[in-house]
Design an enzyme around this catalytic site. Structure first.
Site, mmCIF file in Angstrom:
data_model
loop_
_atom_site.group_PDB
_atom_site.id
_atom_site.type_symbol
_atom_site.label_atom_id
_atom_site.label_comp_id
_atom_site.label_asym_id
_atom_site.label_seq_id
_atom_site.Cartn_x
_atom_site.Cartn_y
_atom_site.Cartn_z
ATOM 1 C CE LYS A 55 -3.849 -2.194 2.448
ATOM 2 N NZ LYS A 55 -4.412 -2.532 3.776
ATOM 3 C CD GLN A 99 -3.554 -4.153 6.863
ATOM 4 O OE1 GLN A 99 -3.587 -3.173 6.129
ATOM 5 N NE2 GLN A 99 -4.090 -5.312 6.506
ATOM 6 C CG ASP A 122 -9.929 0.451 5.586
ATOM 7 O OD1 ASP A 122 -9.903 -0.060 4.452
ATOM 8 O OD2 ASP A 122 -9.129 0.151 6.489
#
Ligand code: GUN
Length: 298
Positions: A55, A99, A122
């Site tokens: 990422k 994460q 997200d």
């Protein structure tokens, strides 16, 4: 004879990344603004480590700033919350990603709900889930379902009336996926571990999304001929030809399904690359919204 179109997620993701890269370049030139993505990684789960590196690399390749914060596995929840609150206030940071999974001593809900909804790339904050559910404009849409929708539409642009089955009811994939398919006028069913007749449900699905994390759960004779199959599963299994090695396997028995389906995503090279590309797009969107810039003007 394999008849299904194999959907090239890598190629589609590259196209989306190039689009984002172009928009970022114009944002930097015309608005003197560089979008920034902060990623928080707690602990040393090897798979999470690989995802976060990838990422960060792709964020920089798109011309954006990447800030990676690594915290030890035994860190206290309050330390993570203090970091999140600091990033909420940091003007260089437009997107924040925590994460998952987090270690047991940290309450995932509490951390995710501490992220500023405007920076929640997200799409896990209740404000964004609520906007998506209610069909209110401006939701940050979770990256994996958003990528899946683009993969589906690449082979089936018109989804109205289609019967869509999602296998798996997670907050990250299953539930938001259902909302997106519903918004496209699909008839949506969510199946899960308590579903009575999973093969029977699958056989009726025009669109089938597999997101359960069970290698080869969905077999070829469960699939309706011509169906679109999206395989979200990323299962690490022993390589048959070399027991020391691991390889990635989806939730769908690809070799069987490809004979029956109309279109199918491979693992790897299907959903995975699209997820990261959608994360970059969400970061660009968050940056634009922080200055009320319309990204389509870029
Ligand atoms: N871990 C597995 N999938 C995801 C995801 O989509 N977002 C985050 N933050 N962590 C994950």
């Amino acid at each position: 004879m394999g008849t299904a179109t194999v959907i090239d997620g890598k190629a589609l993701a590259q196209k989306l990344r190039q689009e984002v890269q172009g928009q970022v370049a114009r944002l930097r030139r015309d608005e003197r603004m560089t979008p920034g993505l902060a990623v928080i990684l707690v602990g040393d789960d090897p798979a999470s480590g690989i995802y976060v590196r990838s990422k960060a690399q792709q964020t920089e390749e798109a011309g954006m700033r990447s800030f990676v914060h690594r915290l030890p596995a035994d860190v206290r929840e309050e330390v993570v919350l203090t970091l999140v609150r600091g990033l909420n206030r940091d003007d260089r940071v437009h997107g924040i990603l925590v994460q998952l999974p987090l270690p047991d001593q940290i309450r995932t809900d509490v951390v995710l709900q501490a992220v500023d909804p405007a920076k929640d790339v997200d799409g896990f904050h209740v404000v964004n889930i609520g906007r998506l559910a209610a069909g209110i404009e401006g939701a940050m849409v979770p990256c994996t379902p958003s990528g899946c929708m683009q993969l589906i539409k690449s082979v089936r642009p018109q989804l109205t009336g289609q019967r869509a089955l999602i296998v798996g009811r997670s907050n990250i994939v299953g539930k938001p996926m259902a909302l997106l398919l519903l918004a496209e006028n699909c008839t949506v069913i969510i199946a899960h571990s308590r579903t009575f007749d999973l093969p029977g449900e699958c056989r009726q699905a025009d669109i089938l999304i597999a997101a359960v994390g069970k290698p080869r759960l969905i077999r070829g004779n469960w699939i309706k001929p011509g169906a679109v199959i999206i395989d979200v599963g990323i299962n690490r299994v022993d390589d048959a030809s070399d027991g020391d090695k691991k390889r990635l396997q989806g939730d769908v028995a690809f070799d069987e399904a490809v004979e029956v389906a109309g279109a199918i995503t491979p693992v790897p090279g299907g959903v995975g690359p699209m997820t990261v590309a959608c994360l970059l797009r969400n970061t660009l969107l968050a940056a634009c919204r922080s200055r009320t810039i319309d990204p389509s003007d870029l």
